[in-house]
Scaffold this motif. Structure first.
Motif, mmCIF file in Angstrom:
data_model
loop_
_atom_site.group_PDB
_atom_site.id
_atom_site.type_symbol
_atom_site.label_atom_id
_atom_site.label_comp_id
_atom_site.label_asym_id
_atom_site.label_seq_id
_atom_site.Cartn_x
_atom_site.Cartn_y
_atom_site.Cartn_z
ATOM 1 N N LEU A 275 -0.999 7.810 -5.729
ATOM 2 C CA LEU A 275 -2.334 7.230 -5.869
ATOM 3 C C LEU A 275 -3.173 7.555 -4.631
ATOM 4 O O LEU A 275 -2.638 7.701 -3.526
ATOM 5 N N THR B 38 -4.305 -2.231 4.131
ATOM 6 C CA THR B 38 -4.575 -0.857 3.702
ATOM 7 C C THR B 38 -4.917 0.030 4.893
ATOM 8 O O THR B 38 -4.572 1.214 4.909
ATOM 9 N N GLU C 135 -2.447 3.079 5.519
ATOM 10 C CA GLU C 135 -2.854 4.479 5.458
ATOM 11 C C GLU C 135 -2.493 5.208 6.747
ATOM 12 O O GLU C 135 -2.053 6.366 6.710
ATOM 13 N N TYR D 163 -4.264 -1.723 -5.716
ATOM 14 C CA TYR D 163 -2.875 -2.154 -5.894
ATOM 15 C C TYR D 163 -2.500 -3.193 -4.837
ATOM 16 O O TYR D 163 -1.891 -4.231 -5.133
ATOM 17 N N THR D 164 -2.884 -2.926 -3.592
ATOM 18 C CA THR D 164 -2.567 -3.831 -2.483
ATOM 19 C C THR D 164 -3.292 -5.160 -2.628
ATOM 20 O O THR D 164 -2.700 -6.228 -2.431
ATOM 21 N N TYR E 18 0.826 -1.203 0.000
ATOM 22 C CA TYR E 18 0.000 0.000 0.000
ATOM 23 C C TYR E 18 0.864 1.260 0.000
ATOM 24 O O TYR E 18 0.593 2.210 -0.739
ATOM 25 N N TYR F 191 -6.440 6.675 -1.849
ATOM 26 C CA TYR F 191 -6.656 5.499 -0.998
ATOM 27 C C TYR F 191 -7.237 4.334 -1.792
ATOM 28 O O TYR F 191 -6.747 3.202 -1.695
ATOM 29 N N ALA G 267 2.286 2.320 -3.396
ATOM 30 C CA ALA G 267 1.305 2.962 -4.272
ATOM 31 C C ALA G 267 0.915 4.341 -3.758
ATOM 32 O O ALA G 267 0.843 5.308 -4.526
ATOM 33 N N ARG G 268 0.670 4.442 -2.458
ATOM 34 C CA ARG G 268 0.169 5.699 -1.877
ATOM 35 C C ARG G 268 1.202 6.810 -2.003
ATOM 36 O O ARG G 268 0.869 7.953 -2.320
ATOM 37 N N SER H 64 -4.846 2.780 -4.241
ATOM 38 C CA SER H 64 -3.815 2.038 -3.517
ATOM 39 C C SER H 64 -4.368 0.749 -2.931
ATOM 40 O O SER H 64 -3.660 -0.258 -2.843
#
Length: 392
Positions: free
Chosen positions: A41, A79, A83, A49-50, A33, A43, A36-37, A46
Protein backbone atom coordinates in the motif's frame (compact mmCIF):
# COMPACT_ATOMS: atom_id res chain seq x y z
CA UNK A 1 -20.74 -3.94 26.85
CA UNK A 2 -17.72 -1.58 26.80
CA UNK A 3 -17.66 -1.58 22.98
CA UNK A 4 -21.31 -0.52 22.92
CA UNK A 5 -20.63 2.12 25.57
CA UNK A 6 -17.58 3.48 23.73
CA UNK A 7 -19.46 3.74 20.45
CA UNK A 8 -21.97 6.01 22.16
CA UNK A 9 -19.52 8.01 24.29
CA UNK A 10 -17.58 11.10 23.29
CA UNK A 11 -13.81 10.75 23.00
CA UNK A 12 -11.79 11.94 26.00
CA UNK A 13 -8.27 13.13 26.83
CA UNK A 14 -6.61 10.74 29.29
CA UNK A 15 -3.38 11.01 31.30
CA UNK A 16 -1.67 7.65 31.38
CA UNK A 17 2.15 7.65 31.86
CA UNK A 18 3.84 10.05 29.43
CA UNK A 19 6.19 7.51 27.85
CA UNK A 20 3.28 5.16 27.16
CA UNK A 21 1.19 7.86 25.52
CA UNK A 22 3.83 9.81 23.63
CA UNK A 23 6.43 7.16 22.75
CA UNK A 24 4.66 3.81 23.04
CA UNK A 25 1.55 4.80 21.09
CA UNK A 26 3.40 6.28 18.08
CA UNK A 27 5.53 3.12 17.96
CA UNK A 28 2.35 1.02 18.13
CA UNK A 29 0.97 3.10 15.26
CA UNK A 30 4.17 2.53 13.29
CA UNK A 31 3.55 -1.22 13.59
CA UNK A 32 0.04 -0.88 12.11
CA UNK A 33 1.53 1.29 9.39
CA UNK A 34 4.44 -1.06 8.62
CA UNK A 35 2.12 -4.02 8.06
CA UNK A 36 0.15 -2.07 5.45
CA UNK A 37 3.13 -0.32 3.83
CA UNK A 38 5.22 -3.47 3.41
CA UNK A 39 2.19 -5.21 1.86
CA UNK A 40 2.37 -2.79 -1.06
CA UNK A 41 0.00 0.00 0.00
CA UNK A 42 1.13 3.59 -0.55
CA UNK A 43 1.55 6.18 2.20
CA UNK A 44 -2.02 7.49 2.17
CA UNK A 45 -3.59 4.03 2.04
CA UNK A 46 -1.37 2.93 4.92
CA UNK A 47 -2.34 6.07 6.87
CA UNK A 48 -6.00 5.05 6.53
CA UNK A 49 -5.16 1.53 7.71
CA UNK A 50 -3.26 2.93 10.71
CA UNK A 51 -5.96 5.44 11.63
CA UNK A 52 -8.66 2.74 11.43
CA UNK A 53 -6.56 0.25 13.39
CA UNK A 54 -5.93 2.78 16.16
CA UNK A 55 -9.64 3.71 16.32
CA UNK A 56 -10.63 0.04 16.52
CA UNK A 57 -8.24 -0.46 19.43
CA UNK A 58 -9.55 2.62 21.24
CA UNK A 59 -13.16 1.46 20.91
CA UNK A 60 -12.90 -2.33 21.10
CA UNK A 61 -9.45 -3.19 22.42
CA UNK A 62 -9.62 -1.37 25.76
CA UNK A 63 -12.27 -1.08 28.44
CA UNK A 64 -11.55 2.61 29.06
CA UNK A 65 -13.16 5.46 27.14
CA UNK A 66 -11.65 6.09 23.65
CA UNK A 67 -8.85 8.66 23.84
CA UNK A 68 -8.40 11.37 21.21
CA UNK A 69 -4.78 12.00 22.26
CA UNK A 70 -4.01 8.31 21.70
CA UNK A 71 -5.68 8.48 18.28
CA UNK A 72 -3.49 11.41 17.21
CA UNK A 73 -0.30 9.82 18.56
CA UNK A 74 -0.96 6.37 17.04
CA UNK A 75 -3.07 7.16 14.01
CA UNK A 76 -1.09 10.17 12.74
CA UNK A 77 2.25 10.36 14.57
CA UNK A 78 2.62 6.61 14.06
CA UNK A 79 2.54 7.08 10.27
CA UNK A 80 5.37 9.65 10.37
CA UNK A 81 7.50 7.31 12.49
CA UNK A 82 6.38 4.26 10.50
CA UNK A 83 7.29 5.71 7.10
CA UNK A 84 10.75 6.74 8.31
CA UNK A 85 11.37 3.24 9.71
CA UNK A 86 10.02 1.61 6.54
CA UNK A 87 12.28 3.74 4.33
CA UNK A 88 15.36 3.00 6.46
CA UNK A 89 14.61 -0.74 6.48
CA UNK A 90 14.16 -0.66 2.69
CA UNK A 91 17.45 1.21 2.31
CA UNK A 92 19.24 -1.59 4.19
CA UNK A 93 17.67 -4.20 1.92
CA UNK A 94 18.43 -2.19 -1.23
CA UNK A 95 22.10 -1.48 -0.48
CA UNK A 96 23.57 -4.96 -0.31
CA UNK A 97 27.27 -3.97 -0.48
CA UNK A 98 28.24 -7.62 -0.27
CA UNK A 99 26.34 -8.22 3.01
CA UNK A 100 24.71 -11.68 3.17
CA UNK A 101 20.93 -11.59 2.75
CA UNK A 102 20.30 -13.04 6.22
CA UNK A 103 21.96 -10.09 7.94
CA UNK A 104 20.23 -7.56 5.71
CA UNK A 105 16.83 -9.14 6.40
CA UNK A 106 17.56 -9.26 10.14
CA UNK A 107 18.70 -5.63 10.23
CA UNK A 108 15.61 -4.51 8.32
CA UNK A 109 13.37 -6.46 10.72
CA UNK A 110 14.98 -4.79 13.73
CA UNK A 111 14.36 -1.35 12.19
CA UNK A 112 10.77 -2.13 11.09
CA UNK A 113 9.50 -5.32 12.75
CA UNK A 114 6.20 -5.39 10.86
CA UNK A 115 8.07 -5.15 7.54
CA UNK A 116 10.31 -8.04 8.62
CA UNK A 117 7.27 -10.09 9.69
CA UNK A 118 5.52 -9.67 6.34
CA UNK A 119 8.66 -10.60 4.41
CA UNK A 120 9.14 -13.71 6.55
CA UNK A 121 5.51 -14.84 6.75
CA UNK A 122 4.51 -14.31 3.11
CA UNK A 123 7.79 -15.00 1.33
CA UNK A 124 7.82 -14.03 -2.34
CA UNK A 125 4.42 -12.34 -2.11
CA UNK A 126 5.91 -9.36 -0.21
CA UNK A 127 9.63 -9.71 -0.84
CA UNK A 128 9.96 -6.89 -3.38
CA UNK A 129 12.20 -4.06 -2.16
CA UNK A 130 10.88 -0.51 -2.05
CA UNK A 131 13.10 1.61 -4.29
CA UNK A 132 14.76 4.75 -2.93
CA UNK A 133 15.13 5.95 -6.54
CA UNK A 134 18.73 6.78 -5.79
CA UNK A 135 17.96 9.21 -2.94
CA UNK A 136 21.03 11.02 -1.60
CA UNK A 137 21.29 10.38 2.13
CA UNK A 138 23.64 11.39 4.93
CA UNK A 139 23.70 9.06 7.95
CA UNK A 140 25.83 8.99 11.10
CA UNK A 141 26.03 7.10 14.38
CA UNK A 142 27.70 8.59 17.44
CA UNK A 143 28.69 7.67 21.00
CA UNK A 144 29.26 10.50 23.46
CA UNK A 145 30.09 11.53 26.98
CA UNK A 146 28.10 14.60 27.96
CA UNK A 147 28.21 16.85 31.04
CA UNK A 148 25.83 19.54 32.31
CA UNK A 149 26.84 23.21 32.07
CA UNK A 150 23.50 24.80 33.10
CA UNK A 151 21.18 23.30 35.68
CA UNK A 152 17.74 24.75 36.52
CA UNK A 153 15.68 21.70 37.46
CA UNK A 154 12.58 23.46 38.81
CA UNK A 155 10.07 20.94 40.21
CA UNK A 156 11.97 17.95 38.79
CA UNK A 157 12.92 15.65 41.67
CA UNK A 158 16.10 14.04 40.29
CA UNK A 159 18.90 14.95 37.89
CA UNK A 160 22.17 13.58 36.57
CA UNK A 161 25.15 15.75 35.72
CA UNK A 162 26.95 13.30 33.40
CA UNK A 163 25.51 10.86 30.87
CA UNK A 164 26.55 8.56 28.06
CA UNK A 165 24.67 9.05 24.80
CA UNK A 166 24.11 6.98 21.68
CA UNK A 167 22.78 8.91 18.69
CA UNK A 168 21.67 7.96 15.18
CA UNK A 169 20.66 10.47 12.50
CA UNK A 170 19.85 10.32 8.80
CA UNK A 171 18.86 12.91 6.21
CA UNK A 172 17.21 11.12 3.27
CA UNK A 173 16.47 12.60 -0.15
CA UNK A 174 18.74 15.64 0.14
CA UNK A 175 17.87 18.16 -2.59
CA UNK A 176 19.91 18.79 -5.71
CA UNK A 177 20.31 15.40 -7.37
CA UNK A 178 19.39 15.64 -11.07
CA UNK A 179 16.27 13.66 -11.89
CA UNK A 180 15.24 12.97 -8.28
CA UNK A 181 11.55 13.86 -7.81
CA UNK A 182 9.58 14.49 -4.64
CA UNK A 183 6.29 12.96 -5.73
CA UNK A 184 5.91 10.47 -2.85
CA UNK A 185 5.43 11.40 0.81
CA UNK A 186 8.75 11.27 2.69
CA UNK A 187 10.90 11.36 -0.44
CA UNK A 188 12.71 13.80 1.84
CA UNK A 189 12.86 13.18 5.58
CA UNK A 190 15.16 13.69 8.56
CA UNK A 191 15.27 11.27 11.51
CA UNK A 192 17.17 11.45 14.80
CA UNK A 193 17.03 9.23 17.88
CA UNK A 194 19.18 9.63 20.98
CA UNK A 195 19.44 7.20 23.90
CA UNK A 196 20.76 8.28 27.31
CA UNK A 197 21.97 6.47 30.41
CA UNK A 198 19.90 8.91 32.48
CA UNK A 199 16.41 8.60 30.97
CA UNK A 200 16.71 5.99 28.17
CA UNK A 201 15.22 8.08 25.33
CA UNK A 202 16.44 11.67 25.22
CA UNK A 203 14.76 12.35 21.89
CA UNK A 204 13.09 10.86 18.82
CA UNK A 205 12.51 13.49 16.10
CA UNK A 206 11.17 13.05 12.58
CA UNK A 207 10.19 15.51 9.88
CA UNK A 208 9.21 14.51 6.35
CA UNK A 209 7.86 16.17 3.22
CA UNK A 210 4.27 15.01 2.70
CA UNK A 211 3.50 16.96 -0.46
CA UNK A 212 5.72 19.40 -2.33
CA UNK A 213 7.98 20.02 -5.26
CA UNK A 214 11.57 20.87 -6.02
CA UNK A 215 12.76 24.29 -7.29
CA UNK A 216 15.91 26.11 -8.31
CA UNK A 217 17.10 29.67 -7.59
CA UNK A 218 20.07 30.66 -9.73
CA UNK A 219 22.90 28.31 -10.53
CA UNK A 220 23.98 27.53 -6.97
CA UNK A 221 20.76 26.92 -4.99
CA UNK A 222 18.32 24.03 -5.27
CA UNK A 223 15.63 22.99 -2.86
CA UNK A 224 12.23 21.51 -2.17
CA UNK A 225 9.23 23.10 -0.49
CA UNK A 226 5.78 22.01 0.65
CA UNK A 227 3.85 20.57 3.59
CA UNK A 228 5.84 18.62 6.18
CA UNK A 229 4.64 16.20 8.83
CA UNK A 230 6.60 15.89 12.06
CA UNK A 231 6.68 13.85 15.23
CA UNK A 232 8.94 14.97 18.09
CA UNK A 233 9.61 13.40 21.47
CA UNK A 234 12.09 15.38 23.58
CA UNK A 235 13.01 14.59 27.20
CA UNK A 236 16.08 16.49 28.51
CA UNK A 237 15.88 15.10 32.11
CA UNK A 238 13.92 18.01 33.66
CA UNK A 239 10.88 18.29 31.41
CA UNK A 240 9.41 16.54 28.39
CA UNK A 241 7.46 17.48 25.30
CA UNK A 242 5.96 15.53 22.44
CA UNK A 243 4.29 16.97 19.36
CA UNK A 244 2.57 15.71 16.21
CA UNK A 245 2.38 18.56 13.71
CA UNK A 246 1.95 19.82 10.16
CA UNK A 247 4.16 22.64 8.87
CA UNK A 248 4.84 24.63 5.74
CA UNK A 249 8.52 24.87 4.91
CA UNK A 250 11.50 24.30 2.68
CA UNK A 251 14.76 22.35 2.53
CA UNK A 252 17.59 23.40 0.27
CA UNK A 253 21.30 23.51 -0.51
CA UNK A 254 23.39 26.48 -1.59
CA UNK A 255 26.92 26.16 -2.94
CA UNK A 256 28.86 29.11 -1.49
CA UNK A 257 32.05 28.11 -3.33
CA UNK A 258 33.49 25.09 -5.13
CA UNK A 259 34.01 23.27 -1.81
CA UNK A 260 31.70 24.95 0.73
CA UNK A 261 27.97 24.24 0.84
CA UNK A 262 25.15 25.40 3.12
CA UNK A 263 22.16 23.11 3.71
CA UNK A 264 19.09 24.18 5.63
CA UNK A 265 15.48 23.54 6.59
CA UNK A 266 12.94 26.13 7.77
CA UNK A 267 9.48 25.09 9.04
CA UNK A 268 6.53 26.94 10.54
CA UNK A 269 3.39 25.13 11.61
CA UNK A 270 1.19 23.86 14.42
CA UNK A 271 0.54 20.58 16.16
CA UNK A 272 -1.03 18.80 19.10
CA UNK A 273 1.47 18.56 21.95
CA UNK A 274 1.91 17.14 25.43
CA UNK A 275 4.26 18.83 27.91
CA UNK A 276 5.13 18.49 31.58
CA UNK A 277 7.75 17.91 34.25
CA UNK A 278 10.01 14.87 34.11
CA UNK A 279 10.73 12.97 37.37
CA UNK A 280 7.77 14.63 39.04
CA UNK A 281 6.14 13.20 42.14
CA UNK A 282 3.12 12.54 39.89
CA UNK A 283 3.64 10.38 36.79
CA UNK A 284 0.69 12.14 35.11
CA UNK A 285 2.02 15.67 35.67
CA UNK A 286 1.58 16.86 32.08
CA UNK A 287 -1.09 18.36 29.85
CA UNK A 288 -2.08 18.70 26.20
CA UNK A 289 -2.58 21.71 23.99
CA UNK A 290 -2.44 23.17 20.51
CA UNK A 291 1.18 24.10 19.77
CA UNK A 292 2.38 26.58 17.15
CA UNK A 293 6.00 25.66 16.45
CA UNK A 294 9.01 26.57 14.34
CA UNK A 295 12.28 24.98 13.26
CA UNK A 296 15.45 26.27 11.63
CA UNK A 297 18.26 23.81 10.86
CA UNK A 298 21.51 24.79 9.10
CA UNK A 299 24.57 22.74 8.14
CA UNK A 300 27.73 24.40 6.83
CA UNK A 301 29.79 21.81 4.97
CA UNK A 302 33.50 22.57 4.65
CA UNK A 303 34.59 20.24 1.86
CA UNK A 304 35.10 16.67 3.02
CA UNK A 305 36.84 17.68 6.22
CA UNK A 306 34.30 19.29 8.58
CA UNK A 307 30.75 20.49 9.14
CA UNK A 308 29.03 22.91 11.52
CA UNK A 309 25.40 22.14 12.45
CA UNK A 310 23.02 24.58 14.16
CA UNK A 311 19.40 23.64 14.89
CA UNK A 312 16.80 25.67 16.75
CA UNK A 313 13.28 24.58 17.70
CA UNK A 314 10.51 26.37 19.56
CA UNK A 315 7.11 25.16 20.75
CA UNK A 316 4.40 27.39 22.21
CA UNK A 317 1.91 25.03 23.86
CA UNK A 318 -1.34 26.89 24.52
CA UNK A 319 -4.22 26.00 26.80
CA UNK A 320 -6.46 25.42 23.75
CA UNK A 321 -7.48 21.79 23.55
CA UNK A 322 -6.49 20.91 27.12
CA UNK A 323 -8.74 18.83 29.30
CA UNK A 324 -7.57 20.36 32.59
CA UNK A 325 -6.43 23.79 33.78
CA UNK A 326 -5.54 26.58 31.38
CA UNK A 327 -2.02 27.88 30.91
CA UNK A 328 0.82 27.88 28.44
CA UNK A 329 4.34 26.58 27.94
CA UNK A 330 7.13 28.03 25.84
CA UNK A 331 9.88 25.51 25.07
CA UNK A 332 13.07 26.23 23.14
CA UNK A 333 15.85 23.86 22.11
CA UNK A 334 19.13 24.77 20.40
CA UNK A 335 22.06 22.53 19.51
CA UNK A 336 25.35 23.50 17.91
CA UNK A 337 27.84 20.86 16.72
CA UNK A 338 31.25 20.90 15.08
CA UNK A 339 32.19 17.62 13.38
CA UNK A 340 35.73 16.98 12.13
CA UNK A 341 36.44 13.97 9.92
CA UNK A 342 39.68 12.36 11.12
CA UNK A 343 40.07 9.48 8.68
CA UNK A 344 37.71 7.86 6.15
CA UNK A 345 34.33 7.53 7.92
CA UNK A 346 35.65 8.26 11.43
CA UNK A 347 35.03 11.68 12.95
CA UNK A 348 35.06 13.57 16.24
CA UNK A 349 32.35 16.05 17.20
CA UNK A 350 31.75 18.59 19.95
CA UNK A 351 28.11 19.48 20.61
CA UNK A 352 26.47 22.11 22.81
CA UNK A 353 22.80 21.40 23.59
CA UNK A 354 20.49 23.87 25.37
CA UNK A 355 16.87 23.29 26.44
CA UNK A 356 14.55 25.69 28.26
CA UNK A 357 10.94 25.59 29.43
CA UNK A 358 8.89 28.53 30.71
CA UNK A 359 5.44 27.57 32.02
CA UNK A 360 2.65 29.84 33.24
CA UNK A 361 -0.55 28.64 34.93
CA UNK A 362 -3.19 30.54 36.84
CA UNK A 363 -3.22 28.12 39.79
CA UNK A 364 0.57 27.55 40.08
CA UNK A 365 3.70 29.61 40.39
CA UNK A 366 5.56 30.22 37.14
CA UNK A 367 7.93 27.37 36.28
CA UNK A 368 11.36 27.79 34.71
CA UNK A 369 13.50 24.80 33.79
CA UNK A 370 16.71 24.82 31.77
CA UNK A 371 19.48 22.38 30.99
CA UNK A 372 22.58 22.87 28.87
CA UNK A 373 25.22 20.24 28.13
CA UNK A 374 28.50 19.87 26.29
CA UNK A 375 29.40 16.49 24.80
CA UNK A 376 32.35 14.88 23.03
CA UNK A 377 31.19 12.48 20.30
CA UNK A 378 32.91 9.72 18.38
CA UNK A 379 31.00 9.72 15.07
CA UNK A 380 30.88 7.02 12.40
CA UNK A 381 29.76 8.59 9.14
CA UNK A 382 27.69 6.62 6.65
CA UNK A 383 29.98 7.98 3.92
CA UNK A 384 33.33 9.73 4.06
CA UNK A 385 31.59 13.04 3.33
CA UNK A 386 28.98 15.29 4.99
CA UNK A 387 26.01 15.02 2.66
CA UNK A 388 26.65 17.82 0.15
CA UNK A 389 24.82 16.96 -3.07
CA UNK A 390 26.90 17.43 -6.22
CA UNK A 391 24.95 18.61 -9.25
CA UNK A 392 27.59 20.39 -11.32
Amino acid sequence: STIKRNLNHSWVTDNDPFETKQLGHPYQGSMYYGFARSAGLNYWESLGYTFAGSAMWEVAGETTFPSKNDQIASGIGGTFLGEALFRMASLVLENANGTPRFWRELSAAVISPSTGFNRLAFGERYDSIFSSRGAVYYSRFALALSTTTQDVSGPSTSTGSTEVLADFSIDYGLPGKPGYKYNRPFDYFAFQATASTENVFENVMIRGLLAGTNYQAGNNYRGVWGIYGSYDYISPQYFRISSTALSLGTTGQWWLSDTIALQGTALLGAGYAAVGTLNSVNDSDYHYGVAPQALLALRLILGQRASVDVTGREYFVTHSGTADRGGQDNIARVDVALTWRVRKQHAIAVKYLWNRRDATYSDLADTKQARATVGIYYTLLGHDWFGATEWR
